[in-house]
Design a protein around this motif. Sequence first.
Motif, mmCIF file in Angstrom:
data_model
loop_
_atom_site.group_PDB
_atom_site.id
_atom_site.type_symbol
_atom_site.label_atom_id
_atom_site.label_comp_id
_atom_site.label_asym_id
_atom_site.label_seq_id
_atom_site.Cartn_x
_atom_site.Cartn_y
_atom_site.Cartn_z
ATOM 1 N N ALA A 635 -5.346 -35.139 17.776
ATOM 2 C CA ALA A 635 -4.282 -34.748 16.786
ATOM 3 C C ALA A 635 -4.183 -36.240 16.728
ATOM 4 C CB ALA A 635 -3.204 -34.309 17.387
ATOM 5 N N MET A 636 -3.867 -36.712 17.490
ATOM 6 C CA MET A 636 -3.912 -38.822 17.519
ATOM 7 C C MET A 636 -5.033 -39.007 16.286
ATOM 8 S SD MET A 636 -2.178 -41.536 20.209
ATOM 9 C CE MET A 636 -3.716 -40.982 21.390
ATOM 10 N N ARG A 637 -6.192 -38.921 16.490
ATOM 11 C CA ARG A 637 -7.259 -39.788 16.026
ATOM 12 C C ARG A 637 -7.288 -39.198 14.260
ATOM 13 N NH1 ARG A 637 -10.084 -41.802 13.518
ATOM 14 N NH2 ARG A 637 -12.300 -43.501 13.978
ATOM 15 N N ARG A 638 -6.773 -38.025 14.404
ATOM 16 C CA ARG A 638 -6.656 -37.182 12.820
ATOM 17 C C ARG A 638 -5.903 -38.378 11.995
ATOM 18 N NH1 ARG A 638 -7.426 -31.608 14.809
ATOM 19 N NH2 ARG A 638 -5.506 -31.827 15.188
ATOM 20 N N LEU A 639 -4.599 -37.998 13.295
ATOM 21 C CA LEU A 639 -3.566 -39.032 12.041
ATOM 22 C C LEU A 639 -3.515 -40.361 12.109
ATOM 23 C CD1 LEU A 639 0.004 -39.014 11.617
ATOM 24 C CD2 LEU A 639 -0.260 -39.295 13.889
ATOM 25 N N ALA A 640 -4.529 -41.070 12.734
ATOM 26 C CA ALA A 640 -5.342 -42.256 12.954
ATOM 27 C C ALA A 640 -5.682 -42.732 11.444
ATOM 28 C CB ALA A 640 -5.439 -43.142 13.582
ATOM 29 N N ASP A 641 -6.730 -41.417 11.311
ATOM 30 C CA ASP A 641 -7.613 -41.626 9.988
ATOM 31 C C ASP A 641 -7.214 -42.854 9.047
ATOM 32 O OD1 ASP A 641 -9.884 -40.798 11.577
ATOM 33 O OD2 ASP A 641 -9.578 -38.769 10.933
ATOM 34 N N ASP A 642 -6.259 -41.872 8.383
ATOM 35 C CA ASP A 642 -5.205 -42.391 6.710
ATOM 36 C C ASP A 642 -3.833 -42.876 6.938
ATOM 37 O OD1 ASP A 642 -4.259 -40.217 6.888
ATOM 38 O OD2 ASP A 642 -4.228 -39.204 5.198
ATOM 39 N N TYR A 643 -3.747 -43.417 8.528
ATOM 40 C CA TYR A 643 -1.960 -43.973 8.967
ATOM 41 C C TYR A 643 -1.614 -45.080 8.545
ATOM 42 C CZ TYR A 643 1.795 -44.263 12.150
ATOM 43 O OH TYR A 643 3.372 -43.445 11.930
ATOM 44 N N PRO A 644 -0.673 -44.961 6.776
ATOM 45 C CA PRO A 644 -0.613 -46.129 6.609
ATOM 46 C C PRO A 644 -0.011 -47.888 7.389
ATOM 47 C CG PRO A 644 1.797 -44.250 6.067
ATOM 48 C CD PRO A 644 0.737 -43.698 7.060
ATOM 49 N N ASP A 645 0.274 -47.395 8.053
ATOM 50 C CA ASP A 645 1.200 -48.573 8.799
ATOM 51 C C ASP A 645 -0.096 -49.209 10.166
ATOM 52 O OD1 ASP A 645 2.242 -50.560 10.681
ATOM 53 O OD2 ASP A 645 4.482 -49.636 11.078
ATOM 54 N N PHE A 646 -0.524 -50.091 9.509
ATOM 55 C CA PHE A 646 -1.778 -50.862 9.569
ATOM 56 C C PHE A 646 -1.228 -51.342 11.531
ATOM 57 C CE2 PHE A 646 -3.988 -54.859 11.756
ATOM 58 C CZ PHE A 646 -5.640 -54.215 11.460
ATOM 59 N N ALA A 647 -0.521 -51.444 12.243
ATOM 60 C CA ALA A 647 -0.861 -52.293 13.573
ATOM 61 C C ALA A 647 -0.586 -50.780 14.144
ATOM 62 C CB ALA A 647 1.188 -53.259 13.598
ATOM 63 N N THR A 648 0.302 -49.548 14.295
ATOM 64 C CA THR A 648 0.729 -48.768 14.831
ATOM 65 C C THR A 648 -0.589 -48.064 14.384
ATOM 66 O OG1 THR A 648 2.935 -48.697 13.597
ATOM 67 C CG2 THR A 648 1.237 -46.469 15.083
ATOM 68 N N ARG A 649 -1.263 -47.757 13.450
ATOM 69 C CA ARG A 649 -2.572 -47.343 13.018
ATOM 70 C C ARG A 649 -3.901 -48.021 14.293
ATOM 71 N NH1 ARG A 649 -7.909 -47.598 10.324
ATOM 72 N NH2 ARG A 649 -8.469 -46.312 10.230
ATOM 73 N N ARG A 650 -3.875 -49.284 14.600
ATOM 74 C CA ARG A 650 -4.158 -50.250 15.247
ATOM 75 C C ARG A 650 -4.697 -49.794 17.056
ATOM 76 N NH1 ARG A 650 -5.539 -56.689 15.242
ATOM 77 N NH2 ARG A 650 -2.745 -56.369 16.270
#
Length: 661
Positions: A635-650
């Motif tokens: 679920a977290m990998r799917r969320l990170a795929d197109d996450y708009p906040d770069f720092a949180t995505r990283r």
Amino acid sequence: TRSCIGCHHPRQAVPAAGADLSDAILAEPLKALGQGNPHRFRGNNAAVTGLMNVQFDRFREAAGLNLHSDTLDPLATAPAEVAALANMLKGPDAGLRISAAQRMGLFRDPDAAPALAAALSDNDRELRVAAAMALADCGTRQSVEPLLAALADPDPLVAQSAAIALENLTGHLEAGYNAFAPLVERTGQARTWRAWFTATNWDAIEQQLVARLQSGDRDAIRRAAVTLGHVGGSRARDALRAYVSAERLNNPYPEWRKRYRGDGARFNSLSEANPRTLQAATRSLGYLKDTASTKMLAEAIADNSDSAKGNLFLAEAAAEALGRISTPQAQDALVESMKGLRDYFYYTGWYGDHSALYACHSSPVHYFITEALDATGSTRAAEIVPHLIRSVPTDPDRALLPYNDDCETLVGRVIRRNGAEAPVTETCLSILGDEQAKPVKEIADAIRTTYKAWAGKPDPENRAAHILSLVCRDRSYEPRISAALDRYREKPVRADLIRAFGGGGLPRATPVKHWVCFFLARELGNLGDSRLTTPVEQRPVRNATVDSLIAVLEKCPPEAAAGRPPADDPAVLFLHNDLTPCYRAAAAWALGRIGDKRAATALLKVGGDLDNAPDTRYAAAEALGQIADPAVLAAMRRLADDYPDFATRRAMLEACAKMKR
């Protein structure tokens, strides 16, 4: 084409570059990004261009965020931290080895020199550079031989760093040395430097440096004083003591400050107000452990404790020196010095702080006395516990972090080491409404003493939770602290806490619920860290504590639930209408420290809801990485795929990578 001599130099004065490429272009650049666990510090100290910016080495310490830590041992001291960094130099993580060497340089502890010298032969050129530069700060006579060998290092930046360290440790400048010359030529130059060193001896070097103290050239005196602090003996102690005794009476600051205040409190290196020479000589008395200077150093602090008339640069250097002398008499002098100071608030403006920030930043004089007491492991400071409490800056208007900064960490360690953890904790809990708590009046009075910044004046409850978060590391208090978080989580926000202009901007007062919940969550995170060296049988990390922290995330609305300021409103810098601090971010951080997998689902939900503040979502992502529950990986990998906040995505991607490992 012009050569570079600095961004702020007048363009017309920049000379044209020669036909050849500059030497720096011929070397592979160092990696500038922070590797491992780099030292961090607050960048907005001292207004815009204040005095502490001229003293960058001390600016980054008095405003430090993570040089010191009480995570693993609540009673750790600086020598123990240096030993831990020395062990880290032997570890498998290249980034951590580099940051360990850089941190060792900040401690300026000669005990670090052997480990740093060994690192000069490491395969990683970044580490070799870091070790050589750290030896410029930590080196001793024994460091010279390995640095001479490093002059012939195949990498020119390593060789250049070794040359810098040798200049600092010997006072000798090999004028013909060029680190960027071909290796064969540079090896010959290294032999020339070694020949100089072989032809002389330490007694001759010390005698020459002592003579420079009488030169009349302020820069030459400073360089000699710095070198003597590393390699001097009894002759150096006598000469430095005489120099400081005479020069400490030369105080240009009362007159200088009539014209230079706030943003204008600055000077260049040629100014009479440049403090570095006297500071260097004073600190070197500490490096050489000159016990005969103890009385003079104590007088230097006492004579300069009035910020309107004193030389605070000299006072802070004297405090550092006393900490390195470390005798019982030196410790008593530090205690008496702290008693003679006014509260920190009255000193920060002297260093150039903007009036909006006087209450927000630590006073260097208070900071270095506390650091000195901590480094000595002193147990003679019980009588100044109220002074230590009042020396901790309040947090409005500065970057508030879930973890304790260096000032908070040091004050907490000194208070605990002097047997005051229980009375301070009981007093804090009493102010927070704990009916079974047993307060101490003088401690309560110190906690209730707060100072106002533009963002408001902290009330006693705010301050009690703040001090609790840096003092209490006794896990037996956890149930009562968790209960306090439950009480404050259910409190409403006062209706009169509107912002100062246009419906937005700065609040008129600090919101009790936000601040207290923030600090209580921080404290539960500190107590819940599974790495804390409290015996297992004394670890009551209760289900109720985790439930209390999860409730903060689930039962308190996201920060933008009440909307966001209009784009044309000055308050847009807050990103959301809810008041700061983001206490739900501290709750997420604490859950990560505790590491209980029951929190994973709530944290994932927070990360996926953009109505949560960036602080809160980022803390949730980092916490998921610490908990490392494989059940939420997909679920977290799917969320990170197109996450708009770069720092949180990283942070999410790093958490996913950690789970896969």
